[in-house]
Structure formats: structure tokens, C-alpha cells
Design a protein around this motif. Sequence first.
Motif, short mmCIF file in Angstrom:
data_model
loop_
_atom_site.label_atom_id
_atom_site.label_comp_id
_atom_site.label_asym_id
_atom_site.label_seq_id
_atom_site.Cartn_x
_atom_site.Cartn_y
_atom_site.Cartn_z
N ASP A 414 46.55 28.44 43.40
CA ASP A 414 47.27 29.71 43.26
C ASP A 414 48.58 29.63 44.03
OD1 ASP A 414 45.32 31.20 41.75
OD2 ASP A 414 44.08 31.21 43.56
N ALA A 438 41.21 35.84 51.27
CA ALA A 438 41.36 36.82 50.18
C ALA A 438 40.98 36.22 48.83
CB ALA A 438 42.79 37.32 50.15
N PHE A 440 42.14 33.20 47.35
CA PHE A 440 43.11 32.37 46.61
C PHE A 440 42.94 30.91 46.97
CE2 PHE A 440 45.09 36.57 47.08
CZ PHE A 440 45.27 36.87 45.73
N GLU A 499 48.73 41.65 47.83
CA GLU A 499 48.50 42.60 46.74
C GLU A 499 49.17 42.12 45.45
OE1 GLU A 499 46.54 45.24 45.07
OE2 GLU A 499 46.15 44.67 47.16
N ARG A 502 47.25 39.28 43.97
CA ARG A 502 46.01 39.80 43.36
C ARG A 502 46.28 40.30 41.95
NH1 ARG A 502 43.60 42.44 48.09
NH2 ARG A 502 42.13 40.84 48.73
N LYS A 503 47.35 41.09 41.85
CA LYS A 503 47.69 41.68 40.55
C LYS A 503 48.05 40.58 39.55
CE LYS A 503 49.12 46.30 41.85
NZ LYS A 503 50.22 46.86 42.63
N LYS A 505 47.10 37.52 39.51
CA LYS A 505 45.91 36.74 39.16
C LYS A 505 45.08 37.51 38.13
CE LYS A 505 42.45 33.75 41.17
NZ LYS A 505 41.96 33.10 42.36
#
Length: 509
Positions: A414, A438, A440, A499, A502-503, A505
Motif C-alpha cells: 500500500d 492500521a 496497511f 483516513e 483507508r478511503k 483502499k
Amino acid sequence: MSEGAAKKEEKPRKFQAIRGTRDLLPPETALWNRVEQTAHEVFSNFGFGEIRPPIFEATELFARSVGSETDIVSKEMYTFVDRSEKLEPQPVIGSMDVFLQRVKQLYKSGEIPQDEIGLELVEKQWRKVDDLLKGASNIESGAIEIYELIMLFEALRLGGDVSLRPEATASVCRAYIEHNMQQLPQPVKLYYMGPMFRRERPQKGRYRQFYQIGAEVLGGSDAPAIDAEVIEMVMMFFDRLELQGVRLDLNSIGCRECRPKYVELLRAELLKVKDKLGPDSQRRIETNPLRVLDSKLESEQGIIATLPRIADHLCEDCAAHYAAVKHQLEMRGVIYRENWRLVRGLDYYMRTTFEITAQGLGSQNAVCGGGRYDGLVELLGGPPTKGIGFAIGEDRLILSLQESGKAPAQQGRDVYIAWMGERAHATAIRAAKDLRKAGFSVELPPVEQKFGKALGQADKLGAKHALILGDNEVSEGLWTLKTLADGSQLKLPEPALIEHLRKSKAVSS
Ligand code: HAM
């Protein structure tokens, strides 16, 4: 010469994996993991629990279950004597009691195998020896008998004949008996996955160490719904993996009542056409006429088509069971093809047998084989127990998925962290920890690199983002995130960056 000096003089030698074995490597192992994870999910949805039996067992376990005349047991097992040392001290007339105490101790602890030889020598002969030793005030009076016993004891080996498992059904039945699983609510539903070993001629889809994913249902009734549910489960598993060109072949090979009569009939018919058959089939007329039906020889196909079919010779119970299994499969929407020539190469089967083939496998296209084996647990010294199961050849399953392009693409990282400078290194270590926590996948280079080189490296590893950390980023508390696909860059504080990742991904998965 010291050992160290001798070692230095040894010529370097390269090693290769042994013929028929291979290394499974990334990225392919990601597909293996996905397949295994799917098996865990689907099988547990059907109420199966995982069993992990040992990889080697007493040779006799396989000989009894799979059958000592089968190819698997007679030609293909990796068998060895666990430990072949002689017993110490050696038996000597005059100090037999010391030796015998040792034998008894080793037998109790299991170091002398509690198999037939051990049983004969230790349990049966023991009393005789004891009597002799107690009764004979003058030990010499029993000397000849004791001498004979010494010869027998000399044959005692430590450790027993063991084999790498060629399959796992026998082990699961052994475990069922050993752990008194008949006392659990029946049936007991178990699945396993792991390596099996058969010394076959290696070719595409055929290895000497190969992997199976299997399941067994033991105990309870032999209701046809159980056969059908087991088959439904494996078909659902294949469906979940989107395996292509799946075909289920089904047969019933009868029971102890009707099969021997059919085999005799088949033998008689085969004898009439013996000269038209090849040498393998000619031999099988005597050893195992059913295996002739397995023949792939072009010249024999016409003859085989005219042979009597077992479905017409099943006893009433087996015929009813077979009809009900088919009905149950239809109720579950499972499509099958009846194949009266499907006999399977292991001795323990009775009634339902099945095999599943898939696309892209060439001649080794059976990706799963299974069937019913009522009576096997009993043969291994357990209570009368019904049983049915299957094993999937995982190597072949993977091959077929790869051939049809269903293999997942390699998962790149990532984030690749491109850092420069001592302060940035400390921040990079912390960032890597936080991002990995988190969830990744993060690559943190161990030494400083110029940004240009680092970005090139990130690209080679298929990273989605590069996190750029230099002196500016550290002092500002704003980190630079570069998206490698389009070269866009963002400056974000750490929490907002997580954040954002996350979005992005969630969008890409
Ligand atoms: P099997 O037919 O001997 O059955 O093996 C099952 C599957 O293992 C085969 O269909 C094939 O996919 C795979 N397989 C076998 N040998 C090799 C090999 N040398 N290389 C690669 N794959 C191989 C059994 O083992 C039974 N224990 C199945 C069973 C479970 N029956 C009832 N319960």
C-alpha cells in the motif's frame, strides 16, 4: 585436522529440491492462502471442524486401510524404520533379568513398537520368560529355551515401520478411534489440509509431495442425504472459487454383499476377451478386475463398453441407496454425470464413489476424489461406524485456477516510505508502525536513498503510494503522499493521511 578446518575445505555444492517436490513461492502462495481460507469458511459453514493429524503414521495403518495390494501402498509409500538401533544392553545368559527389565520398560514407553512383532515377543513370550526365570533355580536348566528367546529378542527393533502419509482418511479414522469420538454427538465432521506423499512418476499435476484439502463425516447414519451434502459442500467450494469446467462423476460400487458377485461376473467376462487386452489389464483380471474399467488404453475402450455394469448388479439396499443419493443431489441442484466405470484406486470404498474433474489439467484432471467407506473404522479396531469423505488435490485446483486466469494479481504494497535524513528516519519508523497497525502493507527501506531511487523502487514493488518524509515534512508535521498511478501529491497531517489511505483502499478493493 580440526572439524572447522575440514569444513572449510569442503567444496561448495548446490542443492535442488528433490524430484517430485517443489517450493511454493510468492505471489503464487497468495492464491494458496485464498483457496485455504475459502475452504475454512465453506467447510465451517457446513459444521466441519479442522483436524491436523501427523504427517507420518504406522505403515500398517495405511496397508490395512488403503489396501496392501493397491499401487499407493505396494509401490508409492515413503517408508522407513523410525529408529533401527539395537537394544542395549544385549541379552546375555546369566544377566537376562537386566535385559528383560529394559525390554519391559521400552515396551511400556512405546519405544519398542506395540505392533505385531512387539506384541508377539514382549506380551506373549514375556510370561514364558518370567516363568523360566522364576522357576529355574539353576538358570542353565532352561538355557536352550532362553537362548531361543534371546534370538527372538535380538530381532526386536526400537521404533517401528512408519510411512509418510499418502492420504489422510486412514489417519482421521485412527484419530476418531484413539480419541473416542464415537462418544461425541454423531456424525463427527472433520476437515484437513496439508501435504501427502506418493512416489509416483512426476508430471504436470502429479507430484511426490502434493497437497490435499479433505473432509470426512464419521459415525451416525449412512443416510443418502449425508453423501449428497458432502458433495454439495465440495461443489459449493469450487463454485466460490469460480473453478471452471467442473464435472462431477458419480457411481455406486456396491457393498460386501453385491460387489464380490459382480467382480466374479466381470472376471468371467474379461477372461473371454483376455487376448484382446493389454498386459496391464490381463494381469488385473486376476488381481483386481475392477481396475480394468479404469483403463485409458484406446484399443480396450470398445471391449470395456460391452462389459457388465455394476449399476445392474447392485443388491436391493445398495440400489435404493444409490437412487436416493441421486435424488438428494437433484434436490440440492447439484449436476452430476453417472459414470459406471468410476472405481477408485483405494480398497476402503463401498457404495457411493465420486470424482470431480476441472478444466486445464491435461491427463491428470481429477481435482477431487471421494466416497463412502462404512466399515473402515471397524477394520482399524473401532466400533462399527459409517463414513464418507473426499480429498481435493490442491496443486491441481491451483493449476486449474491459474489456467483460467482466476489467480489474484500480486498484492503490491500500500505504502512505500521514502525517507531522507536522521530525523525523518525516526518519523518513518513511527509512521510504518502506525500504518501497519492500521492494516496497511508498508515497505520501509532500511537505509537512506535519494528520493528518485526510492520512487523507482516503490514502482518496482507495485506500491500504490509513496509517503515522502524529508526534513520539511518532519518540521511542518505535514507528510507528502504521492499516488504512483497518476503522480498526484497531497500534503496531510498523519491522522488525515491514514483516513485518506483507508478511503482510497476501500475504493480500489
Ligand atoms: P485420491 O483419489 O487418491 O483419494 O486422491 C484425491 C485427490 O488428490 C486426487 O483426485 C488428486 O486431485 C490428488 N492427488 C492424488 N495424487 C496426487 C499426486 N501425486 N499429485 C498431485 N495430486 C494428487 C484419496 O486420497 C482419498 N483419501 C479421498 C477420500 C477422502 N475418500 C474418502 N475420504
